[in-house]
Design an enzyme around this catalytic site. Structure first.
Site, PDB file in Angstrom:
ATOM      1  N   GLY A 213      44.040   0.713 -26.821  1.00 55.52           N
ATOM      2  CA  GLY A 213      43.135   1.852 -26.810  1.00 55.52           C
ATOM      3  C   GLY A 213      41.677   1.442 -26.895  1.00 55.52           C
ATOM      4  O   GLY A 213      40.803   2.056 -26.271  1.00 55.52           O
TER       5      GLY A 213
ATOM      6  N   ALA B 130      18.541  -6.311   2.325  1.00 54.49           N
ATOM      7  CA  ALA B 130      18.768  -4.957   2.839  1.00 54.49           C
ATOM      8  C   ALA B 130      19.538  -4.983   4.152  1.00 54.49           C
ATOM      9  O   ALA B 130      18.959  -4.956   5.242  1.00 54.49           O
ATOM     10  CB  ALA B 130      17.442  -4.224   3.010  1.00 54.49           C
TER      11      ALA B 130
ATOM     12  N   GLU C 275      29.819  -8.265  -0.664  1.00 49.80           N
ATOM     13  CA  GLU C 275      29.763  -9.532   0.074  1.00 49.80           C
ATOM     14  C   GLU C 275      31.023  -9.783   0.899  1.00 49.80           C
ATOM     15  O   GLU C 275      31.502 -10.910   1.003  1.00 49.80           O
ATOM     16  CB  GLU C 275      29.525 -10.717  -0.885  1.00 49.80           C
ATOM     17  CG  GLU C 275      28.302 -10.599  -1.745  1.00 49.80           C
ATOM     18  CD  GLU C 275      27.011 -10.642  -0.947  1.00 49.80           C
ATOM     19  OE1 GLU C 275      27.034 -11.089   0.197  1.00 49.80           O
ATOM     20  OE2 GLU C 275      25.979 -10.195  -1.473  1.00 49.80           O
TER      21      GLU C 275
ATOM     22  N   GLU D  72      24.265  -0.031   5.085  1.00 51.11           N
ATOM     23  CA  GLU D  72      23.787   1.306   5.406  1.00 51.11           C
ATOM     24  C   GLU D  72      24.868   2.324   5.081  1.00 51.11           C
ATOM     25  O   GLU D  72      26.016   1.950   4.798  1.00 51.11           O
ATOM     26  CB  GLU D  72      23.419   1.388   6.896  1.00 51.11           C
ATOM     27  CG  GLU D  72      22.311   0.455   7.302  1.00 51.11           C
ATOM     28  CD  GLU D  72      21.934   0.563   8.778  1.00 51.11           C
ATOM     29  OE1 GLU D  72      21.017  -0.154   9.203  1.00 51.11           O
ATOM     30  OE2 GLU D  72      22.561   1.371   9.496  1.00 51.11           O
TER      31      GLU D  72
ATOM     32  N   TRP E  84      22.929   1.099  -0.955  1.00 52.67           N
ATOM     33  CA  TRP E  84      23.628   0.153  -1.830  1.00 52.67           C
ATOM     34  C   TRP E  84      22.839  -1.150  -1.973  1.00 52.67           C
ATOM     35  O   TRP E  84      23.421  -2.217  -2.147  1.00 52.67           O
ATOM     36  CB  TRP E  84      25.041  -0.166  -1.323  1.00 52.67           C
ATOM     37  CG  TRP E  84      25.868   1.006  -0.967  1.00 52.67           C
ATOM     38  CD1 TRP E  84      26.236   1.398   0.282  1.00 52.67           C
ATOM     39  CD2 TRP E  84      26.447   1.957  -1.868  1.00 52.67           C
ATOM     40  NE1 TRP E  84      27.018   2.536   0.219  1.00 52.67           N
ATOM     41  CE2 TRP E  84      27.160   2.904  -1.091  1.00 52.67           C
ATOM     42  CE3 TRP E  84      26.436   2.105  -3.260  1.00 52.67           C
ATOM     43  CZ2 TRP E  84      27.842   3.977  -1.641  1.00 52.67           C
ATOM     44  CZ3 TRP E  84      27.129   3.166  -3.816  1.00 52.67           C
ATOM     45  CH2 TRP E  84      27.816   4.089  -3.006  1.00 52.67           C
ATOM     46  N   ILE E  85      21.520  -1.084  -1.937  1.00 53.12           N
ATOM     47  CA  ILE E  85      20.719  -2.302  -1.941  1.00 53.12           C
ATOM     48  C   ILE E  85      20.364  -2.699  -3.376  1.00 53.12           C
ATOM     49  O   ILE E  85      19.529  -2.068  -4.033  1.00 53.12           O
ATOM     50  CB  ILE E  85      19.448  -2.130  -1.080  1.00 53.12           C
ATOM     51  CG1 ILE E  85      19.811  -1.556   0.291  1.00 53.12           C
ATOM     52  CG2 ILE E  85      18.733  -3.461  -0.964  1.00 53.12           C
ATOM     53  CD1 ILE E  85      20.822  -2.371   1.077  1.00 53.12           C
TER      54      ILE E  85
ATOM     55  N   THR F 100      34.585  -7.284   1.709  1.00 48.70           N
ATOM     56  CA  THR F 100      35.705  -6.808   0.902  1.00 48.70           C
ATOM     57  C   THR F 100      36.839  -7.828   0.900  1.00 48.70           C
ATOM     58  O   THR F 100      36.953  -8.664   1.802  1.00 48.70           O
ATOM     59  CB  THR F 100      36.253  -5.476   1.447  1.00 48.70           C
ATOM     60  OG1 THR F 100      36.854  -5.715   2.736  1.00 48.70           O
ATOM     61  CG2 THR F 100      35.153  -4.426   1.577  1.00 48.70           C
TER      62      THR F 100
ATOM     63  N   GLN G  26      54.753 -12.893 -28.344  1.00 46.25           N
ATOM     64  CA  GLN G  26      55.009 -13.651 -27.124  1.00 46.25           C
ATOM     65  C   GLN G  26      54.455 -12.974 -25.874  1.00 46.25           C
ATOM     66  O   GLN G  26      53.909 -13.644 -24.980  1.00 46.25           O
ATOM     67  CB  GLN G  26      56.511 -13.885 -26.973  1.00 46.25           C
ATOM     68  CG  GLN G  26      56.853 -14.860 -25.854  1.00 46.25           C
ATOM     69  CD  GLN G  26      58.330 -15.229 -25.860  1.00 46.25           C
ATOM     70  OE1 GLN G  26      59.121 -14.679 -26.610  1.00 46.25           O
ATOM     71  NE2 GLN G  26      58.687 -16.178 -25.007  1.00 46.25           N
TER      72      GLN G  26
END
Length: 382
Positions: free
Chosen positions: A333, A120, A356, A123, A152-153, A358, A271
């Site tokens: 598709g 944790a 971890e 924030e 985001w923990i 950016t 190819q």
């Protein structure tokens, strides 16, 4: 160089192929990796894989742990995230920095899966700039009181233990906080692009009291010492996660290219499709080699591979994105339909470029390293 891969890697591969890969899409759709999956991972020894045997772990070497992470990540990235936060970010950090009492109290329960742990740090206003956390703590006669908000923990929605970072007078310290402590609440996060099964949540600390022995390391060393050590282990795991997604996407791409027919022949005979496959294969091998090098260094007791970790994390996450993108292109598709795994792999790959540290932060760190290491004083400048 001869190297014996730990048997646990084979166990992880079998579990991933037979259990995780067939269900990964369902976990993503339902928004959770089921508890029974975590229990089975614990029973197989996966959650305690790299933890020392004296604390109930399997004691596998770091390179084998990388291969194990790759196998689990190939099957389900959200499940792999449990290894990253529970085993690497928290488990390995406790092994390195925890007191003997803390190790004996938490590691056996973590290895058995009786306690799920999470990391944790992030924030709402402190992600990349982790030193800007606003969660505060105050020392008391019996311990500490924590107030603040984490976001985001990963796996915090089901965690029993939280490695929490908080600030006091500009000093950052790290604490183990147990679920059930009065004042600690969590709120699940929904509507995510990826990591949907990884039990992300927000954490709220309202006068959460913790004892003195919850402190990890010394007071004031939470960021410079504890977080940096944890992120070293976490980035190693994330680097292998990139290899895992690239590996899975490459398999999907090649399998589809050998089966799908257009213009009277299998598309793998065209190819330009071969070009996408060749680029993806080359990038995959290079990323895996970078991770293997770090694994060998760690196996030999070389703990000075911090920059190599940053480079591998940066490169393998970029490779995961490249190969997943190429896989979507090869499937056309079908590549944007959740009936096919590459749609999910593409979303999961993008997350690795963010978590971890950016990729933009990694570029800064790597360039600063290069400007020091590769400067030649005697070079001729026109």
């Amino acid at each position: 160089m001869e190297y014996d891969i730990h048997p646990l890697v084979g166990i992880a591969k079998k579990f991933s192929d037979e259990v995780l890969r067939p269900s990964a899409g369902l976990f993503d759709e339902q928004g959770e990796v089921p508890r029974e999956i975590m229990r089975e991972m614990a029973d197989l020894g996966l959650l305690g894989s790299i933890l020392p045997k004296e604390y109930g772990g399997q004691g596998i070497d770091p390179l084998s742990y990388g291969y194990l992470t790759e196998e689990i990540g190939k099957g389900c990235n959200s499940t792999r995230a449990l290894l990253t936060v529970h085993t690497s970010l928290v488990g390995e950090t406790l092994v390195k920095l925890g007191t003997q009492e803390q190790k004996e109290k938490y590691l056996p329960a973590m290895a058995k899966g009786e306690k799920i742990a999470c990391f944790a740090l992030s924030e709402p206003e402190a992600g990349t700039d982790a030193n800007a956390i606003s969660t505060m703590y105050e020392p008391t006669e019996n311990g500490f009181v924590i107030n603040g908000h984490k976001k985001w923990i990963t796996y915090s929605g089901v965690a029993d233990l939280f490695l929490v970072f908080a600030k006091h007078d500009e000093k950052v310290s790290a604490f183990i906080v147990e679920m059930g402590t009065q004042g600690l609440t969590r709120k699940p996060m929904r509507g995510l692009m990826a990591s949907r099964g990884a039990h992300l949540s927000e954490l709220h600390f309202d006068n959460v009291e913790v004892p003195k022995d919850s402190l990890i390391g010394r007071e004031g060393t939470g960021f410079s010492f504890v977080a940096n050590a944890a992120l070293f282990y976490g980035r190693y795991s994330i680097a292998w996660a990139g290899v895992a997604i690239a590996h899975a996407a490459l398999e999907e791409m090649v399998t589809y290219a050998r089966k799908r027919e257009q213009f009277g022949k299998k598309i793998g005979q065209h190819q330009l499709i071969q070009g996408l496959i060749a680029d993806s294969t080359t990038a995959f091998y290079a990323a895996k080699s970078a991770c293997e090098k770090i694994g060998y260094l760690r196996n030999q007791g070389d703990h000075n591979s911090l920059m190599e970790i940053n480079i591998a994390k940066y490169y393998s996450s970029s490779v995961a994105m490249l190969v997943a993108n190429n896989a979507v292109q090869v499937l056309g598709g079908n590549g944007i339909s959740n009936r096919f795994p590459v749609e999910r792999l593409y979303r999961e790959a993008k997350v690795l470029e963010i978590i971890e540290g950016t990729n933009q932060i990694q570029q800064i760190l790597i360039s600063q390293h290069a400007l020091r290491k590769f400067f030649r004083k005697d070079s001729i400048v026109a």
